[in-house]
Design a protein around this motif. Sequence first.
Motif, mmCIF file in Angstrom:
data_model
loop_
_atom_site.group_PDB
_atom_site.id
_atom_site.type_symbol
_atom_site.label_atom_id
_atom_site.label_comp_id
_atom_site.label_asym_id
_atom_site.label_seq_id
_atom_site.Cartn_x
_atom_site.Cartn_y
_atom_site.Cartn_z
ATOM 1 N N ASN A 44 0.803 -1.225 0.000
ATOM 2 C CA ASN A 44 0.000 0.000 0.000
ATOM 3 C C ASN A 44 0.837 1.278 0.000
ATOM 4 N N SER A 45 2.102 1.168 -0.419
ATOM 5 C CA SER A 45 2.935 2.367 -0.504
ATOM 6 C C SER A 45 2.349 3.328 -1.536
ATOM 7 N N PRO A 46 2.402 4.629 -1.253
ATOM 8 C CA PRO A 46 1.828 5.608 -2.185
ATOM 9 C C PRO A 46 2.532 5.588 -3.544
ATOM 10 N N ILE A 47 1.760 5.826 -4.573
ATOM 11 C CA ILE A 47 2.264 5.913 -5.945
ATOM 12 C C ILE A 47 2.340 7.377 -6.332
ATOM 13 N N ARG A 48 3.408 7.733 -7.047
ATOM 14 C CA ARG A 48 3.595 9.112 -7.506
ATOM 15 C C ARG A 48 4.016 9.112 -8.972
ATOM 16 N N PHE A 49 3.799 10.253 -9.623
ATOM 17 C CA PHE A 49 4.106 10.447 -11.036
ATOM 18 C C PHE A 49 4.941 11.709 -11.184
ATOM 19 N N ARG A 50 6.024 11.651 -11.948
ATOM 20 C CA ARG A 50 6.791 12.851 -12.260
ATOM 21 C C ARG A 50 6.038 13.613 -13.347
ATOM 22 N N LEU A 51 5.896 14.910 -13.182
ATOM 23 C CA LEU A 51 5.195 15.722 -14.169
ATOM 24 C C LEU A 51 5.843 15.587 -15.542
ATOM 25 N N SER A 52 7.157 15.530 -15.594
ATOM 26 C CA SER A 52 7.834 15.398 -16.892
ATOM 27 C C SER A 52 7.449 14.085 -17.577
ATOM 28 N N ASP A 53 7.316 12.997 -16.814
ATOM 29 C CA ASP A 53 6.880 11.719 -17.383
ATOM 30 C C ASP A 53 5.436 11.804 -17.867
#
Length: 82
Positions: A44-53
């Motif tokens: 259940n670790s949080p997922i993140r997205f790089r804006l550049s990706d």
Amino acid sequence: MQHEILTKQQLAERQQRSVESINTACSREPESVPHFFKLGKGKNSPIRFRLSDVIDWEAKQAEKSRKETEAEIERRNQYKQF
């Protein structure tokens, strides 16, 4: 500014999708969302997205859609010739 990190909620808002669709895509169809990373190793670790990706992925999706549309128009034009 492109070093910004987005949450699933922020990605959903940006793409006018539901958070549930982002959740489902991350676990079942990761290719249907931009590259992401987890903050930790737990289930259940949080997922993140790089804006550049995200920006790169959206540009690729737009180009893919444009090519598919052009191909469909070409198929229809060929069909009309018969």
